[in-house]
Design a protein around this motif. Structure first.
Motif, mmCIF file in Angstrom:
data_model
loop_
_atom_site.group_PDB
_atom_site.id
_atom_site.type_symbol
_atom_site.label_atom_id
_atom_site.label_comp_id
_atom_site.label_asym_id
_atom_site.label_seq_id
_atom_site.Cartn_x
_atom_site.Cartn_y
_atom_site.Cartn_z
ATOM 1 N N LEU A 49 1.029 -1.117 -0.110
ATOM 2 C CA LEU A 49 -0.101 -0.347 0.303
ATOM 3 C C LEU A 49 1.353 1.320 0.114
ATOM 4 N N ILE A 50 0.871 1.839 -0.879
ATOM 5 C CA ILE A 50 1.071 3.149 -1.200
ATOM 6 C C ILE A 50 0.393 4.730 -0.981
ATOM 7 N N LYS A 51 0.569 5.973 0.080
ATOM 8 C CA LYS A 51 -0.289 7.156 -0.021
ATOM 9 C C LYS A 51 -0.333 7.474 -0.878
ATOM 10 N N CYS A 52 -1.800 7.781 -1.451
ATOM 11 C CA CYS A 52 -1.982 8.391 -2.584
ATOM 12 C C CYS A 52 -1.169 10.251 -2.619
ATOM 13 N N PRO A 53 -0.601 10.483 -3.166
ATOM 14 C CA PRO A 53 -0.106 11.874 -3.470
ATOM 15 C C PRO A 53 -0.837 13.004 -3.230
ATOM 16 N N GLU A 54 -2.305 12.610 -3.905
ATOM 17 C CA GLU A 54 -3.231 13.771 -3.635
ATOM 18 C C GLU A 54 -3.852 13.606 -2.176
ATOM 19 N N CYS A 55 -4.199 12.663 -1.999
ATOM 20 C CA CYS A 55 -5.764 12.940 -1.011
ATOM 21 C C CYS A 55 -5.573 11.977 -0.233
ATOM 22 N N GLY A 56 -3.739 11.632 0.245
ATOM 23 C CA GLY A 56 -3.531 10.855 1.400
ATOM 24 C C GLY A 56 -3.710 9.841 1.824
ATOM 25 N N LYS A 57 -4.809 8.796 0.937
ATOM 26 C CA LYS A 57 -5.489 7.625 1.841
ATOM 27 C C LYS A 57 -4.702 6.410 0.747
ATOM 28 N N GLU A 58 -4.434 5.827 1.645
ATOM 29 C CA GLU A 58 -3.214 4.035 1.016
ATOM 30 C C GLU A 58 -4.357 3.668 0.397
ATOM 31 N N VAL A 59 -3.765 3.589 -0.900
ATOM 32 C CA VAL A 59 -3.913 2.881 -1.764
ATOM 33 C C VAL A 59 -3.234 1.703 -2.478
ATOM 34 N N SER A 60 -3.550 0.504 -2.992
ATOM 35 C CA SER A 60 -2.675 -0.637 -4.055
ATOM 36 C C SER A 60 -1.119 0.080 -4.943
ATOM 37 N N ASP A 61 -0.513 0.083 -4.822
ATOM 38 C CA ASP A 61 0.840 0.177 -5.478
ATOM 39 C C ASP A 61 0.352 -0.361 -7.081
ATOM 40 N N LYS A 62 -0.004 -1.204 -7.391
ATOM 41 C CA LYS A 62 -0.557 -0.973 -8.481
ATOM 42 C C LYS A 62 -1.706 -0.998 -9.087
ATOM 43 N N ALA A 63 -2.076 -0.462 -8.326
ATOM 44 C CA ALA A 63 -3.391 0.508 -9.496
ATOM 45 C C ALA A 63 -2.562 1.954 -10.124
ATOM 46 N N GLU A 64 -3.583 2.627 -11.066
ATOM 47 C CA GLU A 64 -3.407 3.505 -11.889
ATOM 48 C C GLU A 64 -3.664 4.718 -11.495
ATOM 49 N N ALA A 65 -4.894 4.687 -10.779
ATOM 50 C CA ALA A 65 -5.109 5.581 -10.372
ATOM 51 C C ALA A 65 -5.853 5.410 -8.765
ATOM 52 N N CYS A 66 -6.076 5.790 -7.676
ATOM 53 C CA CYS A 66 -6.347 6.063 -6.370
ATOM 54 C C CYS A 66 -7.909 6.482 -6.803
ATOM 55 N N ILE A 67 -8.448 4.698 -5.921
ATOM 56 C CA ILE A 67 -9.465 4.543 -5.736
ATOM 57 C C ILE A 67 -10.513 5.681 -5.050
ATOM 58 N N HIS A 68 -9.858 6.332 -5.020
ATOM 59 C CA HIS A 68 -10.532 7.136 -3.838
ATOM 60 C C HIS A 68 -10.748 8.970 -4.535
ATOM 61 N N CYS A 69 -9.779 9.497 -5.199
ATOM 62 C CA CYS A 69 -9.949 10.637 -5.758
ATOM 63 C C CYS A 69 -9.957 10.516 -7.202
ATOM 64 N N GLY A 70 -9.072 9.394 -7.988
ATOM 65 C CA GLY A 70 -9.156 9.171 -9.316
ATOM 66 C C GLY A 70 -7.764 9.767 -9.833
ATOM 67 N N ALA A 71 -7.153 10.214 -9.196
ATOM 68 C CA ALA A 71 -5.633 10.827 -9.553
ATOM 69 C C ALA A 71 -4.743 9.755 -10.161
ATOM 70 N N PRO A 72 -4.372 9.800 -10.990
ATOM 71 C CA PRO A 72 -3.392 8.727 -11.358
ATOM 72 C C PRO A 72 -2.036 8.705 -10.845
ATOM 73 N N LEU A 73 -1.745 7.104 -10.261
ATOM 74 C CA LEU A 73 -0.588 7.219 -9.882
ATOM 75 C C LEU A 73 0.382 6.986 -10.462
ATOM 76 N N LYS A 74 0.541 6.507 -11.713
ATOM 77 C CA LYS A 74 1.801 5.846 -12.104
ATOM 78 C C LYS A 74 2.009 6.820 -13.743
ATOM 79 N N GLU A 75 3.027 7.868 -13.714
ATOM 80 C CA GLU A 75 3.247 8.083 -15.058
ATOM 81 C C GLU A 75 3.699 7.269 -16.079
ATOM 82 N N LYS A 76 2.569 7.561 -17.149
ATOM 83 C CA LYS A 76 3.007 6.850 -18.610
ATOM 84 C C LYS A 76 4.176 6.730 -18.796
#
Ligand SMILES: [Zn+2]
Length: 123
Positions: free
Chosen positions: A3-30
Motif C-alpha cells: 500500500l502506498i499513500k496517494c499523493p493527492e488525497c493521502g489515503k492508502e491505495v495499492s501500488d499496483k493501481a493505475e489511479a487512486c480508488i478514492h480520488c481518481g488521481a493518476p498514480l503512475k506516470e505513463k
C-alpha cells in the motif's frame, strides 16, 4: 501487493493501481512513447523542418524524420522554411505523422500507418 499513500488525497491505495480508488488521481506516470513526424524530400525545400510541442522544438533536414517523446495527447505545430502555414495537429503516443506540401506551397499534416521515408534521429 503493497500500500502506498496517494499523493493527492493521502489515503492508502495499492501500488499496483493505475489511479487512486478514492480520488481518481493518476498514480503512475505513463512512460513516454515516440511520435514520428516525417518531412518530405522536395527539391525546392532546402531549409529545415521544425516541430513545436510542449514549449520545445525539434528540427530536421528535408526528407528527415523528427522523433519526439510524449506521454499523452499533445498538440504539435509544424513549420518548414520557405513554405506557407504552421499547421497544428493533436497526436498521441505512437502516432506517425507525414508532412506534405501542396503545389502552392502550403504545408499540411496527416496521420499515417507507415512513414514513406527513412527514419533518421532528430539532430
Ligand atoms: Zn487519492
Amino acid at each position: 501487493m503493497a500500500l502506498i499513500k496517494c499523493p493527492e488525497c493521502g489515503k492508502e491505495v495499492s501500488d499496483k493501481a493505475e489511479a487512486c480508488i478514492h480520488c481518481g488521481a493518476p498514480l503512475k506516470e505513463k512512460p513516454p512513447e515516440p511520435v514520428y513526424i516525417s518531412f518530405p524530400q522536395v527539391s525546392s525545400f532546402t531549409g529545415k523542418g521544425t516541430v513545436y510541442y510542449n514549449g520545445k522544438s525539434e528540427s530536421c533536414a528535408p526528407g528527415g524524420t523528427v522523433c519526439i517523446e510524449i506521454s499523452g495527447p499533445t498538440t504539435i505545430e509544424v513549420k518548414m522554411n520557405s513554405y506557407f502555414g504552421r499547421p497544428s495537429l493533436q497526436v498521441k503516443p505512437g502516432d506517425k505523422v507525414q508532412v506534405t506540401v501542396s503545389a502552392l506551397g502550403k504545408i499540411s499534416l496527416s496521420k499515417v500507418s507507415t512513414l514513406g521515408t527513412n527514419i533518421s534521429k532528430n539532430w
